[in-house]
Design a protein around this motif. Structure first.
Motif, PDB file in Angstrom:
ATOM      1  N   LYS A  27      -6.162  -4.565  -2.527  1.00  0.00           N
ATOM      2  CA  LYS A  27      -5.128  -4.419  -1.507  1.00  0.00           C
ATOM      3  C   LYS A  27      -5.692  -3.713  -0.265  1.00  0.00           C
ATOM      4  CE  LYS A  27      -0.303  -2.968  -1.260  1.00  0.00           C
ATOM      5  NZ  LYS A  27       0.781  -2.296  -2.000  1.00  0.00           N
ATOM      6  N   ALA A  28      -6.488  -2.669  -0.481  1.00  0.00           N
ATOM      7  CA  ALA A  28      -7.095  -1.942   0.641  1.00  0.00           C
ATOM      8  C   ALA A  28      -7.988  -2.867   1.457  1.00  0.00           C
ATOM      9  CB  ALA A  28      -7.901  -0.748   0.122  1.00  0.00           C
ATOM     10  N   LEU A  29      -8.719  -3.738   0.777  1.00  0.00           N
ATOM     11  CA  LEU A  29      -9.609  -4.667   1.477  1.00  0.00           C
ATOM     12  C   LEU A  29      -8.838  -5.761   2.203  1.00  0.00           C
ATOM     13  CD1 LEU A  29     -12.474  -4.775  -1.119  1.00  0.00           C
ATOM     14  CD2 LEU A  29     -12.579  -3.832   1.194  1.00  0.00           C
ATOM     15  N   ASP A  30      -7.592  -5.980   1.817  1.00  0.00           N
ATOM     16  CA  ASP A  30      -6.730  -6.887   2.578  1.00  0.00           C
ATOM     17  C   ASP A  30      -6.274  -6.229   3.882  1.00  0.00           C
ATOM     18  OD1 ASP A  30      -6.902  -8.919   0.711  1.00  0.00           O
ATOM     19  OD2 ASP A  30      -5.017  -8.391  -0.291  1.00  0.00           O
ATOM     20  N   PHE A  31      -6.077  -4.907   3.835  1.00  0.00           N
ATOM     21  CA  PHE A  31      -5.604  -4.156   5.000  1.00  0.00           C
ATOM     22  C   PHE A  31      -6.722  -3.751   5.951  1.00  0.00           C
ATOM     23  CE2 PHE A  31      -1.927  -2.467   2.224  1.00  0.00           C
ATOM     24  CZ  PHE A  31      -1.104  -3.500   2.594  1.00  0.00           C
ATOM     25  N   PHE A  32      -7.888  -3.403   5.410  1.00  0.00           N
ATOM     26  CA  PHE A  32      -8.966  -2.824   6.205  1.00  0.00           C
ATOM     27  C   PHE A  32     -10.224  -3.669   6.124  1.00  0.00           C
ATOM     28  CE2 PHE A  32      -6.407   0.714   4.514  1.00  0.00           C
ATOM     29  CZ  PHE A  32      -5.927   1.236   5.701  1.00  0.00           C
ATOM     30  N   ASP A  33     -11.024  -3.610   7.171  1.00  0.00           N
ATOM     31  CA  ASP A  33     -12.328  -4.262   7.188  1.00  0.00           C
ATOM     32  C   ASP A  33     -13.262  -3.494   6.264  1.00  0.00           C
ATOM     33  OD1 ASP A  33     -15.220  -4.446   8.747  1.00  0.00           O
ATOM     34  OD2 ASP A  33     -14.054  -6.312   8.766  1.00  0.00           O
ATOM     35  N   VAL A  34     -14.228  -4.179   5.687  1.00  0.00           N
ATOM     36  CA  VAL A  34     -15.166  -3.566   4.754  1.00  0.00           C
ATOM     37  C   VAL A  34     -15.945  -2.414   5.398  1.00  0.00           C
ATOM     38  CG1 VAL A  34     -17.067  -5.159   5.203  1.00  0.00           C
ATOM     39  CG2 VAL A  34     -16.872  -4.097   2.976  1.00  0.00           C
ATOM     40  N   THR A  35     -16.059  -2.402   6.714  1.00  0.00           N
ATOM     41  CA  THR A  35     -16.776  -1.333   7.410  1.00  0.00           C
ATOM     42  C   THR A  35     -15.940  -0.057   7.558  1.00  0.00           C
ATOM     43  OG1 THR A  35     -16.060  -2.135   9.579  1.00  0.00           O
ATOM     44  CG2 THR A  35     -18.162  -2.985   8.722  1.00  0.00           C
ATOM     45  N   GLU A  36     -14.655  -0.128   7.226  1.00  0.00           N
ATOM     46  CA  GLU A  36     -13.757   1.026   7.365  1.00  0.00           C
ATOM     47  C   GLU A  36     -13.640   1.788   6.040  1.00  0.00           C
ATOM     48  OE1 GLU A  36     -10.547  -0.239  10.610  1.00  0.00           O
ATOM     49  OE2 GLU A  36     -10.655  -1.659   8.934  1.00  0.00           O
ATOM     50  N   ALA A  37     -14.789   2.297   5.572  1.00  0.00           N
ATOM     51  CA  ALA A  37     -14.865   2.937   4.260  1.00  0.00           C
ATOM     52  C   ALA A  37     -13.922   4.128   4.129  1.00  0.00           C
ATOM     53  CB  ALA A  37     -16.302   3.362   3.964  1.00  0.00           C
ATOM     54  N   ILE A  38     -13.789   4.939   5.168  1.00  0.00           N
ATOM     55  CA  ILE A  38     -12.914   6.116   5.095  1.00  0.00           C
ATOM     56  C   ILE A  38     -11.460   5.690   4.922  1.00  0.00           C
ATOM     57  CG2 ILE A  38     -12.026   8.114   6.372  1.00  0.00           C
ATOM     58  CD1 ILE A  38     -14.844   8.344   7.628  1.00  0.00           C
ATOM     59  N   ASP A  39     -11.040   4.672   5.640  1.00  0.00           N
ATOM     60  CA  ASP A  39      -9.662   4.190   5.516  1.00  0.00           C
ATOM     61  C   ASP A  39      -9.403   3.604   4.134  1.00  0.00           C
ATOM     62  OD1 ASP A  39      -8.912   4.879   8.155  1.00  0.00           O
ATOM     63  OD2 ASP A  39      -9.840   3.046   8.913  1.00  0.00           O
ATOM     64  N   ILE A  40     -10.374   2.893   3.596  1.00  0.00           N
ATOM     65  CA  ILE A  40     -10.251   2.324   2.248  1.00  0.00           C
ATOM     66  C   ILE A  40     -10.128   3.451   1.232  1.00  0.00           C
ATOM     67  CG2 ILE A  40     -11.450   0.995   0.460  1.00  0.00           C
ATOM     68  CD1 ILE A  40     -12.724  -0.619   2.839  1.00  0.00           C
ATOM     69  N   ALA A  41     -11.009   4.446   1.332  1.00  0.00           N
ATOM     70  CA  ALA A  41     -10.984   5.578   0.403  1.00  0.00           C
ATOM     71  C   ALA A  41      -9.662   6.331   0.493  1.00  0.00           C
ATOM     72  CB  ALA A  41     -12.160   6.515   0.690  1.00  0.00           C
ATOM     73  N   ARG A  42      -9.190   6.580   1.713  1.00  0.00           N
ATOM     74  CA  ARG A  42      -7.924   7.293   1.918  1.00  0.00           C
ATOM     75  C   ARG A  42      -6.775   6.537   1.264  1.00  0.00           C
ATOM     76  NH1 ARG A  42      -7.672   7.274   7.206  1.00  0.00           N
ATOM     77  NH2 ARG A  42      -8.764   9.252   7.408  1.00  0.00           N
ATOM     78  N   PHE A  43      -6.724   5.233   1.487  1.00  0.00           N
ATOM     79  CA  PHE A  43      -5.656   4.401   0.930  1.00  0.00           C
ATOM     80  C   PHE A  43      -5.645   4.486  -0.598  1.00  0.00           C
ATOM     81  CE2 PHE A  43      -4.172   0.393  -0.848  1.00  0.00           C
ATOM     82  CZ  PHE A  43      -2.924   0.265  -0.260  1.00  0.00           C
ATOM     83  N   ILE A  44      -6.796   4.287  -1.225  1.00  0.00           N
ATOM     84  CA  ILE A  44      -6.875   4.310  -2.693  1.00  0.00           C
ATOM     85  C   ILE A  44      -6.510   5.692  -3.223  1.00  0.00           C
ATOM     86  CG2 ILE A  44      -8.415   4.071  -4.682  1.00  0.00           C
ATOM     87  CD1 ILE A  44      -9.972   1.954  -2.973  1.00  0.00           C
ATOM     88  N   LYS A  45      -7.062   6.741  -2.627  1.00  0.00           N
ATOM     89  CA  LYS A  45      -6.794   8.114  -3.062  1.00  0.00           C
ATOM     90  C   LYS A  45      -5.308   8.445  -2.960  1.00  0.00           C
ATOM     91  CE  LYS A  45      -6.851  12.881  -1.790  1.00  0.00           C
ATOM     92  NZ  LYS A  45      -6.148  13.327  -2.958  1.00  0.00           N
ATOM     93  N   GLN A  46      -4.693   8.148  -1.822  1.00  0.00           N
ATOM     94  CA  GLN A  46      -3.288   8.490  -1.629  1.00  0.00           C
ATOM     95  C   GLN A  46      -2.380   7.724  -2.589  1.00  0.00           C
ATOM     96  OE1 GLN A  46      -2.788   7.893   2.615  1.00  0.00           O
ATOM     97  NE2 GLN A  46      -3.297  10.034   3.050  1.00  0.00           N
ATOM     98  N   GLU A  47      -2.705   6.466  -2.844  1.00  0.00           N
ATOM     99  CA  GLU A  47      -1.900   5.682  -3.789  1.00  0.00           C
ATOM    100  C   GLU A  47      -2.059   6.208  -5.210  1.00  0.00           C
ATOM    101  OE1 GLU A  47       0.459   3.211  -3.298  1.00  0.00           O
ATOM    102  OE2 GLU A  47       0.231   3.989  -1.262  1.00  0.00           O
ATOM    103  N   PHE A  48      -3.280   6.592  -5.595  1.00  0.00           N
ATOM    104  CA  PHE A  48      -3.480   7.150  -6.929  1.00  0.00           C
ATOM    105  C   PHE A  48      -2.797   8.507  -7.053  1.00  0.00           C
ATOM    106  CE2 PHE A  48      -5.789   4.006  -9.061  1.00  0.00           C
ATOM    107  CZ  PHE A  48      -6.055   4.452 -10.352  1.00  0.00           C
ATOM    108  N   ASP A  49      -2.854   9.332  -6.013  1.00  0.00           N
ATOM    109  CA  ASP A  49      -2.133  10.610  -6.023  1.00  0.00           C
ATOM    110  C   ASP A  49      -0.635  10.371  -6.223  1.00  0.00           C
ATOM    111  OD1 ASP A  49      -4.313  12.311  -5.682  1.00  0.00           O
ATOM    112  OD2 ASP A  49      -4.000  12.571  -3.524  1.00  0.00           O
ATOM    113  N   ARG A  50      -0.123   9.371  -5.556  1.00  0.00           N
ATOM    114  CA  ARG A  50       1.306   9.071  -5.628  1.00  0.00           C
ATOM    115  C   ARG A  50       1.710   8.557  -7.012  1.00  0.00           C
ATOM    116  NH1 ARG A  50       4.402   4.876  -5.093  1.00  0.00           N
ATOM    117  NH2 ARG A  50       2.787   3.422  -4.460  1.00  0.00           N
TER     118      ARG A  50
END
Length: 109
Positions: A27-50
């Motif tokens: 899902k993160a890779l659908d939202f963000f470009d592969v070069t946006e590693a920080i945004d991908i990490a933030r998305f996964i982390k926040q969803e797992f926290d939730r």
């Protein structure tokens, strides 16, 4: 989403939690470009926290090393194409916890 399937390198997660991690990465890779590693990490982390409670850490990139202490059942390392994803819930080493409690007891005395 990157071409290809996720390849799990190491994990101690239950199968359902592993699938959740893989789905969130997709899902993160659908939202963000592969070069946006920080945004991908933030998305996964926040969803797992939730969904799985606080304390999750996520590292995303194409070239990194790591050495982490994690809670039992809360670690996965996988790759999607050339992108590696490390997701874990942090934990203090048992020795550190013992030292922390010893220091607290000494302070009370």
């Amino acid at each position: 989403m990157l071409e290809g399937k996720a390849v799990v390198g190491e994990t101690d997660m239950l199968q359902t939690m592993q699938q959740d991690a893989l789905n969130l990465a997709s899902k993160a890779l659908d939202f963000f470009d592969v070069t946006e590693a920080i945004d991908i990490a933030r998305f996964i982390k926040q969803e797992f926290d939730r969904t799985h409670g606080p304390g999750w850490q996520c590292i995303v990139g194409t070239d990194f090393g790591s050495f982490v202490t994690h809670c039992c059942g809360c670690f996965i390392y996988f790759c999607i194409g050339s992108l590696a994803i490390l997701l874990f819930r942090g934990s203090a080493a048992p020795e550190a916890q013992e030292n922390q409690f010893s220091a607290l007891e000494a302070a009370k005395a």
